[in-house]
Design a protein around this motif. Structure first.
Motif, PDB file in Angstrom:
ATOM      1  N   CYS A 227       0.888  -1.171   0.000  1.00  0.00           N
ATOM      2  CA  CYS A 227       0.000   0.000   0.000  1.00  0.00           C
ATOM      3  C   CYS A 227       0.924   1.219   0.000  1.00  0.00           C
ATOM      4  O   CYS A 227       2.126   1.080  -0.212  1.00  0.00           O
ATOM      5  CB  CYS A 227      -0.973  -0.006   1.175  1.00  0.00           C
ATOM      6  SG  CYS A 227      -0.209   0.031   2.808  1.00  0.00           S
ATOM      7  N   THR A 228       0.420   2.385   0.255  1.00  0.00           N
ATOM      8  CA  THR A 228       1.254   3.582   0.123  1.00  0.00           C
ATOM      9  C   THR A 228       2.434   3.570   1.095  1.00  0.00           C
ATOM     10  O   THR A 228       3.594   3.711   0.701  1.00  0.00           O
ATOM     11  CB  THR A 228       0.412   4.845   0.340  1.00  0.00           C
ATOM     12  OG1 THR A 228      -0.663   4.850  -0.601  1.00  0.00           O
ATOM     13  CG2 THR A 228       1.267   6.097   0.143  1.00  0.00           C
ATOM     14  N   GLY A 229       2.123   3.410   2.386  1.00  0.00           N
ATOM     15  CA  GLY A 229       3.183   3.468   3.393  1.00  0.00           C
ATOM     16  C   GLY A 229       3.509   2.149   4.050  1.00  0.00           C
ATOM     17  O   GLY A 229       4.404   2.086   4.901  1.00  0.00           O
ATOM     18  N   GLY A 230       2.775   1.095   3.725  1.00  0.00           N
ATOM     19  CA  GLY A 230       3.040  -0.210   4.326  1.00  0.00           C
ATOM     20  C   GLY A 230       2.642  -0.308   5.776  1.00  0.00           C
ATOM     21  O   GLY A 230       3.215  -1.092   6.544  1.00  0.00           O
ATOM     22  N   LYS A 231       1.610   0.465   6.150  1.00  0.00           N
ATOM     23  CA  LYS A 231       1.254   0.547   7.572  1.00  0.00           C
ATOM     24  C   LYS A 231      -0.176   0.093   7.851  1.00  0.00           C
ATOM     25  O   LYS A 231      -0.455  -0.443   8.924  1.00  0.00           O
ATOM     26  CB  LYS A 231       1.430   1.995   8.031  1.00  0.00           C
ATOM     27  CG  LYS A 231       1.272   2.219   9.524  1.00  0.00           C
ATOM     28  CD  LYS A 231       1.581   3.671   9.871  1.00  0.00           C
ATOM     29  CE  LYS A 231       1.450   3.931  11.364  1.00  0.00           C
ATOM     30  NZ  LYS A 231       1.729   5.346  11.703  1.00  0.00           N
ATOM     31  N   HIS A 232      -1.084   0.299   6.914  1.00  0.00           N
ATOM     32  CA  HIS A 232      -2.493   0.021   7.185  1.00  0.00           C
ATOM     33  C   HIS A 232      -3.046  -1.089   6.292  1.00  0.00           C
ATOM     34  O   HIS A 232      -3.187  -2.240   6.714  1.00  0.00           O
ATOM     35  CB  HIS A 232      -3.331   1.301   7.012  1.00  0.00           C
ATOM     36  CG  HIS A 232      -2.983   2.392   7.964  1.00  0.00           C
ATOM     37  ND1 HIS A 232      -2.182   3.465   7.621  1.00  0.00           N
ATOM     38  CD2 HIS A 232      -3.329   2.578   9.261  1.00  0.00           C
ATOM     39  CE1 HIS A 232      -2.050   4.267   8.669  1.00  0.00           C
ATOM     40  NE2 HIS A 232      -2.749   3.759   9.680  1.00  0.00           N
ATOM     41  N   ARG A 233      -3.378  -0.759   5.041  1.00  0.00           N
ATOM     42  CA  ARG A 233      -4.090  -1.683   4.161  1.00  0.00           C
ATOM     43  C   ARG A 233      -3.295  -2.944   3.872  1.00  0.00           C
ATOM     44  O   ARG A 233      -3.847  -4.059   3.929  1.00  0.00           O
ATOM     45  CB  ARG A 233      -4.451  -0.970   2.848  1.00  0.00           C
ATOM     46  CG  ARG A 233      -5.464   0.157   3.009  1.00  0.00           C
ATOM     47  CD  ARG A 233      -5.478   1.080   1.808  1.00  0.00           C
ATOM     48  NE  ARG A 233      -4.252   1.872   1.708  1.00  0.00           N
ATOM     49  CZ  ARG A 233      -3.998   2.764   0.756  1.00  0.00           C
ATOM     50  NH1 ARG A 233      -4.898   2.978  -0.204  1.00  0.00           N
ATOM     51  NH2 ARG A 233      -2.874   3.448   0.753  1.00  0.00           N
ATOM     52  N   SER A 234      -2.037  -2.814   3.562  1.00  0.00           N
ATOM     53  CA  SER A 234      -1.237  -3.996   3.235  1.00  0.00           C
ATOM     54  C   SER A 234      -1.053  -4.905   4.446  1.00  0.00           C
ATOM     55  O   SER A 234      -1.009  -6.131   4.320  1.00  0.00           O
ATOM     56  CB  SER A 234       0.124  -3.589   2.679  1.00  0.00           C
ATOM     57  OG  SER A 234       0.881  -2.868   3.637  1.00  0.00           O
ATOM     58  N   VAL A 235      -0.951  -4.312   5.622  1.00  0.00           N
ATOM     59  CA  VAL A 235      -0.781  -5.111   6.843  1.00  0.00           C
ATOM     60  C   VAL A 235      -2.031  -5.958   7.101  1.00  0.00           C
ATOM     61  O   VAL A 235      -1.951  -7.140   7.442  1.00  0.00           O
ATOM     62  CB  VAL A 235      -0.474  -4.195   8.043  1.00  0.00           C
ATOM     63  CG1 VAL A 235      -0.456  -5.006   9.345  1.00  0.00           C
ATOM     64  CG2 VAL A 235       0.860  -3.496   7.834  1.00  0.00           C
ATOM     65  N   VAL A 236      -3.204  -5.341   6.920  1.00  0.00           N
ATOM     66  CA  VAL A 236      -4.457  -6.083   7.077  1.00  0.00           C
ATOM     67  C   VAL A 236      -4.529  -7.216   6.058  1.00  0.00           C
ATOM     68  O   VAL A 236      -4.842  -8.358   6.393  1.00  0.00           O
ATOM     69  CB  VAL A 236      -5.666  -5.145   6.923  1.00  0.00           C
ATOM     70  CG1 VAL A 236      -6.971  -5.962   6.887  1.00  0.00           C
ATOM     71  CG2 VAL A 236      -5.706  -4.133   8.049  1.00  0.00           C
ATOM     72  N   ALA A 237      -4.235  -6.896   4.797  1.00  0.00           N
ATOM     73  CA  ALA A 237      -4.331  -7.901   3.736  1.00  0.00           C
ATOM     74  C   ALA A 237      -3.365  -9.055   3.964  1.00  0.00           C
ATOM     75  O   ALA A 237      -3.719 -10.220   3.742  1.00  0.00           O
ATOM     76  CB  ALA A 237      -4.070  -7.251   2.378  1.00  0.00           C
ATOM     77  N   VAL A 238      -2.161  -8.765   4.417  1.00  0.00           N
ATOM     78  CA  VAL A 238      -1.179  -9.817   4.681  1.00  0.00           C
ATOM     79  C   VAL A 238      -1.691 -10.772   5.743  1.00  0.00           C
ATOM     80  O   VAL A 238      -1.581 -11.999   5.624  1.00  0.00           O
ATOM     81  CB  VAL A 238       0.173  -9.201   5.092  1.00  0.00           C
ATOM     82  CG1 VAL A 238       1.037 -10.224   5.831  1.00  0.00           C
ATOM     83  CG2 VAL A 238       0.907  -8.691   3.866  1.00  0.00           C
ATOM     84  N   GLY A 239      -2.268 -10.245   6.803  1.00  0.00           N
ATOM     85  CA  GLY A 239      -2.806 -11.111   7.851  1.00  0.00           C
ATOM     86  C   GLY A 239      -3.897 -12.027   7.331  1.00  0.00           C
ATOM     87  O   GLY A 239      -3.950 -13.215   7.670  1.00  0.00           O
ATOM     88  N   GLU A 240      -4.781 -11.479   6.490  1.00  0.00           N
ATOM     89  CA  GLU A 240      -5.887 -12.274   5.953  1.00  0.00           C
ATOM     90  C   GLU A 240      -5.391 -13.322   4.954  1.00  0.00           C
ATOM     91  O   GLU A 240      -5.828 -14.483   4.971  1.00  0.00           O
ATOM     92  CB  GLU A 240      -6.900 -11.348   5.270  1.00  0.00           C
ATOM     93  CG  GLU A 240      -7.608 -10.395   6.220  1.00  0.00           C
ATOM     94  CD  GLU A 240      -8.485 -11.126   7.223  1.00  0.00           C
ATOM     95  OE1 GLU A 240      -9.312 -11.949   6.782  1.00  0.00           O
ATOM     96  OE2 GLU A 240      -8.338 -10.876   8.431  1.00  0.00           O
ATOM     97  N   ILE A 241      -4.477 -12.934   4.086  1.00  0.00           N
ATOM     98  CA  ILE A 241      -3.954 -13.872   3.081  1.00  0.00           C
ATOM     99  C   ILE A 241      -3.154 -14.979   3.754  1.00  0.00           C
ATOM    100  O   ILE A 241      -3.283 -16.157   3.411  1.00  0.00           O
ATOM    101  CB  ILE A 241      -3.104 -13.107   2.049  1.00  0.00           C
ATOM    102  CG1 ILE A 241      -3.996 -12.190   1.212  1.00  0.00           C
ATOM    103  CG2 ILE A 241      -2.341 -14.079   1.149  1.00  0.00           C
ATOM    104  CD1 ILE A 241      -3.221 -11.209   0.351  1.00  0.00           C
ATOM    105  N   ALA A 242      -2.331 -14.608   4.726  1.00  0.00           N
ATOM    106  CA  ALA A 242      -1.529 -15.616   5.425  1.00  0.00           C
ATOM    107  C   ALA A 242      -2.416 -16.643   6.108  1.00  0.00           C
ATOM    108  O   ALA A 242      -2.129 -17.849   6.095  1.00  0.00           O
ATOM    109  CB  ALA A 242      -0.610 -14.941   6.449  1.00  0.00           C
ATOM    110  N   GLU A 243      -3.505 -16.195   6.702  1.00  0.00           N
ATOM    111  CA  GLU A 243      -4.417 -17.118   7.380  1.00  0.00           C
ATOM    112  C   GLU A 243      -4.995 -18.122   6.399  1.00  0.00           C
ATOM    113  O   GLU A 243      -5.129 -19.314   6.720  1.00  0.00           O
ATOM    114  CB  GLU A 243      -5.538 -16.334   8.053  1.00  0.00           C
ATOM    115  CG  GLU A 243      -6.422 -17.172   8.967  1.00  0.00           C
ATOM    116  CD  GLU A 243      -5.655 -17.734  10.149  1.00  0.00           C
ATOM    117  OE1 GLU A 243      -6.052 -18.809  10.646  1.00  0.00           O
ATOM    118  OE2 GLU A 243      -4.656 -17.109  10.574  1.00  0.00           O
ATOM    119  N   ARG A 244      -5.310 -17.694   5.204  1.00  0.00           N
ATOM    120  CA  ARG A 244      -5.860 -18.611   4.201  1.00  0.00           C
ATOM    121  C   ARG A 244      -4.792 -19.562   3.680  1.00  0.00           C
ATOM    122  O   ARG A 244      -5.061 -20.751   3.439  1.00  0.00           O
ATOM    123  CB  ARG A 244      -6.482 -17.805   3.053  1.00  0.00           C
ATOM    124  CG  ARG A 244      -7.800 -17.118   3.460  1.00  0.00           C
ATOM    125  CD  ARG A 244      -8.110 -15.940   2.538  1.00  0.00           C
ATOM    126  NE  ARG A 244      -9.427 -15.352   2.791  1.00  0.00           N
ATOM    127  CZ  ARG A 244      -9.706 -14.556   3.801  1.00  0.00           C
ATOM    128  NH1 ARG A 244      -8.762 -14.262   4.690  1.00  0.00           N
ATOM    129  NH2 ARG A 244     -10.914 -14.047   3.960  1.00  0.00           N
TER     130      ARG A 244
END
Length: 291
Positions: A255-272
């Motif tokens: 994401c832009t700063g690597g702090k919000h959206r990408s962090v959320v997405a990584v957690g969700e993708i990793a869980e799957r």
């Protein structure tokens, strides 16, 4: 495949020159075996004694033994018989047809170790005579005539992985595009299509690891759909990596700063991804600590 042995496993890797001993040794090393190359048979006993003194630090040992040891190789069958009673020992023998071995030596332009002033085929015939006894007593025999190096590595993984062990490790990494793309990645996803929580005052100082930010990001139109679809798309990729014996990969989500959206997405993708067979998942947030 076999499970771990509490006394420690010992594997002797031997066979015909050119049949793939180096490839097999590399695959075993990737599986966590301690590999010793070109070991004289007489040194097997002292090696095992040293590993016992290590107190279990080296539970799986693979020793590559072959005719490069010249006259010493002839003692391998007797040494193997004496060691079988003391340790969980197996012998892996790699073989291939004469034609395949000749082609391989010609391709690398190297002589057969027993060739001398004669032909490659003469060296192969001499080697077959020397290894016949250990071949007959081998626990695992792999014919590599029709295998490339990737297929042989896969055979080694199938045979010598611990039951339930991961065959592929994937690191799911968040990052900020404004800090540059990660250099060592296999796949990249972009979460900048979603509204940025940075512009919501009460969430600016938070991160994607905070529940408020996670709920906000996942509530946005297209967020859940993308994450679900992306994880499904990764399933055949992870399976293909295992078939091709690719041991590690990195999936980067930015994401832009690597702090919000990408962090959320990584957690969700990793869980799957953790539900995929044979896959170990690691999570890394590259830019989370940046201002």
């Amino acid at each position: 495949m076999t499970g771990p042995d509490p006394a420690g496993e010992v594997l002797i890797v031997t066979g015909m020159s050119g049949a793939g001993r180096t490839t097999a040794a590399n695959a075993l090393e990737d599986l966590g075996w301690y590999v010793v190359d070109n070991l004289p048979p007489q040194m097997l006993g002292p090696l095992l004694e040293l590993t016992e003194l290590a107190g279990g630090a080296l539970p799986k040992i693979a020793a590559v033994v072959d005719v490069r040891g010249r006259s010493l190789f002839g003692e391998l069958p007797a040494v193997t018989r004496s060691l079988r009673d003391a340790r969980h020992l197996r012998v892996l023998f790699l073989d291939a047809s004469d034609d395949a071995l000749v082609r391989r030596f010609e391709a690398v332009r190297r002589p057969h170790p027993l060739q001398g002033d004669d032909t490659i085929l003469d060296g192969i015939e001499r080697e077959r005579a020397e290894v016949s006894a250990i071949r007959e007593s081998a626990d695992v025999l792999i014919d590599t005539t029709d295998l490339n190096i990737h297929q042989l590595s896969t055979r080694i993984v199938d045979e010598f992985s611990e039951i339930g062990a991961a065959r592929h490790t994937v690191t799911v990494m968040s990052f900020g595009f404004k800090y540059g793309l990660p250099t060592d990645v296999d796949l990249v996803a972009d979460m900048r299509y979603l509204p940025n929580p940075y512009w919501v005052p009460e969430m600016r100082a938070l991160t994607g690891q905070d529940e408020q930010v996670r709920d906000y990001v996942l509530a946005q139109q297209g967020a859940q759909e993308f994450i679900d679809a992306y994880a499904r798309a990764l399933e055949p990729v992870m399976a293909g990596y295992q078939r091709e014996n690719k041991r590690h990969s990195v999936v980067a989500v930015g994401c832009t700063g690597g702090k919000h959206r990408s962090v959320v997405a990584v957690g969700e993708i990793a869980e799957r991804l953790r539900a995929f067979p044979g896959v170990e998942v690691k999570v890394k947030h590259r830019d989370l600590g940046r201002e």
